[in-house]
Design a protein around this motif. Structure first.
Motif, PDB file in Angstrom:
ATOM      1  N   GLY A 167       0.829  -1.218   0.000  1.00 22.17           N
ATOM      2  CA  GLY A 167       0.000   0.000   0.000  1.00 22.17           C
ATOM      3  C   GLY A 167       0.849   1.248   0.000  1.00 22.17           C
ATOM      4  O   GLY A 167       1.669   1.458  -0.882  1.00 22.17           O
ATOM      5  N   VAL A 170       6.589  -6.465  -2.531  1.00 23.56           N
ATOM      6  CA  VAL A 170       5.938  -7.060  -3.710  1.00 23.56           C
ATOM      7  C   VAL A 170       4.721  -6.198  -4.040  1.00 23.56           C
ATOM      8  O   VAL A 170       3.755  -6.151  -3.264  1.00 23.56           O
ATOM      9  CB  VAL A 170       5.536  -8.520  -3.434  1.00 23.56           C
ATOM     10  N   LEU A 182       2.001   3.233  -6.430  1.00 28.05           N
ATOM     11  CA  LEU A 182       2.189   2.909  -5.010  1.00 28.05           C
ATOM     12  C   LEU A 182       3.651   2.606  -4.695  1.00 28.05           C
ATOM     13  O   LEU A 182       4.131   2.911  -3.601  1.00 28.05           O
ATOM     14  CB  LEU A 182       1.270   1.755  -4.591  1.00 28.05           C
ATOM     15  N   ALA A 223       7.408  -7.541  -8.788  1.00 27.93           N
ATOM     16  CA  ALA A 223       6.025  -7.629  -9.241  1.00 27.93           C
ATOM     17  C   ALA A 223       5.380  -8.911  -8.745  1.00 27.93           C
ATOM     18  O   ALA A 223       4.163  -9.010  -8.644  1.00 27.93           O
ATOM     19  CB  ALA A 223       5.976  -7.568 -10.762  1.00 27.93           C
ATOM     20  N   ALA A 237      -7.570  -8.752  -2.093  1.00 29.97           N
ATOM     21  CA  ALA A 237      -7.575  -8.061  -3.389  1.00 29.97           C
ATOM     22  C   ALA A 237      -7.271  -9.015  -4.549  1.00 29.97           C
ATOM     23  O   ALA A 237      -7.409  -8.632  -5.710  1.00 29.97           O
ATOM     24  CB  ALA A 237      -6.550  -6.926  -3.369  1.00 29.97           C
TER      25      ALA A 237
HETATM   26  N1  SAH Z   1      -1.092  -3.613   2.997  1.00 29.01           N
HETATM   27  C1  SAH Z   1      -1.524  -2.261   2.739  1.00 29.01           C
HETATM   28  C2  SAH Z   1      -2.317  -2.087   1.454  1.00 29.01           C
HETATM   29  C3  SAH Z   1      -3.494  -2.978   1.224  1.00 29.01           C
HETATM   30  S1  SAH Z   1      -4.267  -2.637  -0.345  1.00 29.01           S
HETATM   31  C4  SAH Z   1      -2.286  -1.730   3.927  1.00 29.01           C
HETATM   32  O1  SAH Z   1      -2.633  -2.507   4.786  1.00 29.01           O
HETATM   33  O2  SAH Z   1      -2.512  -0.533   4.012  1.00 29.01           O
HETATM   34  C5  SAH Z   1      -3.642  -3.929  -1.389  1.00 29.01           C
HETATM   35  C6  SAH Z   1      -2.208  -3.743  -1.846  1.00 29.01           C
HETATM   36  O3  SAH Z   1      -1.861  -4.865  -2.647  1.00 29.01           O
HETATM   37  C7  SAH Z   1      -1.909  -2.530  -2.718  1.00 29.01           C
HETATM   38  O4  SAH Z   1      -0.611  -2.083  -2.431  1.00 29.01           O
HETATM   39  C8  SAH Z   1      -1.998  -3.109  -4.131  1.00 29.01           C
HETATM   40  O5  SAH Z   1      -1.373  -2.323  -5.093  1.00 29.01           O
HETATM   41  C9  SAH Z   1      -1.349  -4.441  -3.910  1.00 29.01           C
HETATM   42  N2  SAH Z   1      -1.692  -5.502  -4.863  1.00 29.01           N
HETATM   43  C10 SAH Z   1      -2.926  -5.876  -5.271  1.00 29.01           C
HETATM   44  N3  SAH Z   1      -2.861  -6.956  -6.085  1.00 29.01           N
HETATM   45  C11 SAH Z   1      -1.556  -7.290  -6.167  1.00 29.01           C
HETATM   46  C12 SAH Z   1      -0.831  -8.332  -6.848  1.00 29.01           C
HETATM   47  N4  SAH Z   1      -1.450  -9.221  -7.604  1.00 29.01           N
HETATM   48  N5  SAH Z   1       0.508  -8.376  -6.695  1.00 29.01           N
HETATM   49  C13 SAH Z   1       1.152  -7.469  -5.918  1.00 29.01           C
HETATM   50  N6  SAH Z   1       0.526  -6.465  -5.268  1.00 29.01           N
HETATM   51  C14 SAH Z   1      -0.793  -6.367  -5.387  1.00 29.01           C
END
Ligand code: SAH
Length: 362
Positions: free
Chosen positions: A97, A124, A130, A148, A168
């Motif tokens: 995030g 990652v 972000l 990635a 997500a």
């Molecule tokens: N951990 C953070 C953000 C949660 S939001 C917090 O608690 O505040 C979800 C995060 O996962 C975001 O940074 C988004 O860009 C990332 N994300 C979503 N799908 C992803 C994927 N397939 N691979 C890597 N990152 C991913």
């Protein structure tokens, strides 16, 4: 707005592209829809300027209180000791995030001699935007790298942290029809070329839970892939998954879309709302074990933070910052709320079989 009542005036360019894609290729499984909404390079949600935080669409625990990341930092330091205080190890965060959790964790973990010198930080993250924010927030760390995909994290003893990451990842939904057969739930077009949910092709699926017509089962293949990657690592690891969802077996539609802190129709503005679904912790723990790892928990977020000493930590922080005492107390109460985040969020530890369960599960 009720589902299905999509006002064409609120159409987005991603919506136009998805409609064309469905006209060309036929209805899309839900996971393909979620992937397009999240990761489309041009219109994907994670490259929007304002996503998480008070000024964005949704708020997460590390954004509510610094105590959250600090306790996880202290937890990581103890786990590092449990790993045998290796001279070099990976501190990995999945989906960091804004980088707030990692910043707070590293600050708190300074009190453990040797921890920061041994750590290389691996973030990652899919979103370029972000990543930039994370670079600014986490700041000057001697060894830090972005990836990635989790498979790119080099081998070595590792601690993985994931708060609201799994929710997500795209899901499949399967719908039980009147004959008891399972069909893929798809995103199709209605008579006005708006998006609607429909039952698609039959799929082979053996539900371990009793299900009648209309029942919905959710599957998240990204979890299987992630756990397989973790299981493939040669060195010992401990992973902490914090997310919202039930501890026990569950079925049903849990897809949700959130925009500016309100629930919206998941089909209304593709790419403009945060799309998530429950993490099914019982399934996640079973998958971890099937992959050759051990799992401890889940326990509720309130139990987890309570056992890590959240009350003492908050009291000390309030004493040191009397002017912020009210804000600190309110933040911690929100994380711990019995009818809210404290109960809805669960914590599961996944670890190498050779290791004992980490605290506070031990
Ligand atoms: N951990 C953070 C953000 C949660 S939001 C917090 O608690 O505040 C979800 C995060 O996962 C975001 O940074 C988004 O860009 C990332 N994300 C979503 N799908 C992803 C994927 N397939 N691979 C890597 N990152 C991913």
């Amino acid at each position: 707005m009720p589902p299905g009542d999509n006002n064409p005036d609120r159409s987005t360019s991603l919506l136009t592209r998805l409609v064309e894609r469905i006209q060309r290729d036929g209805p899309m499984p839900l996971d393909a829809y979620m992937l397009a909404c999240a990761a489309d390079r041009e219109h994907g949600y994670w490259n929007r300027p304002q996503t998480l935080g008070a000024g964005g669409d949704f708020i997460t625990s590390p954004e509510i209180s610094q105590v959250f990341g600090e306790l996880i930092g202290l937890w990581s330091a103890v786990v590092w000791q449990q790993l045998g205080s290796p001279e070099s190890f990976r501190l990995v965060e999945l989906g960091p995030g804004r980088g707030t959790l990692m910043r707070d964790a590293l600050r708190a973990a300074r009190i453990m001699p040797g921890f920061l010198d041994a750590a290389s930080v691996h973030l990652v993250e899919v979103s370029d935007r972000l990543r930039q924010t994370q670079r600014e927030t986490v700041g000057n760390v001697p060894r830090i790298a972005w990836h990635a995909d989790v498979a790119e994290v080099p081998d070595g003893p590792a601690i993985f942290l994931a708060n609201e990451f799994l929710d997500a990842l795209p899901i499949h939904q399967l719908v039980c029809d009147n004959d008891g057969a399972w069909r893929e739930r798809v995103v199709a077009l209605d008579a006005r070329d708006g998006l609607k949910f429909a039952a698609g092709e039959p799929v082979a699926f053996n539900s371990v839970r009793a299900a009648g017509p209309g029942a919905i089962a959710e599957l998240r293949p990204g979890e299987d892939a992630l756990l397989a990657t973790l299981a493939d690592r040669a060195s010992p690891l401990v992973a902490l998954f914090i997310d919202y969802g039930p501890a026990g077996p569950a079925m049903g539609d849990t897809l949700q879309a959130v925009q500016r802190h309100r629930y919206v129709d998941p089909l209304a503005e593709p790419g403009r709302a945060d799309l998530t679904a429950h993490v099914l912790f019982a399934d996640l723990a079973a998958k971890a074990k099937a992959a050759g790892l051990a799992a401890a928990g889940p326990i509720t977020q309130a139990e987890f933070l309570g056992r890590l000493g959240v009350a003492e930590r908050a009291a000390r922080l309030m004493a040191a910052n009397p002017k912020r005492a009210g804000e600190i107390e309110a933040g911690v109460q929100r994380l711990m709320a019995p009818g809210g985040m404290g109960q809805l969020f669960k914590v599961l530890a996944v670890h190498s079989r050779a290791l004992p369960p980490p605290p506070p599960f031990s």
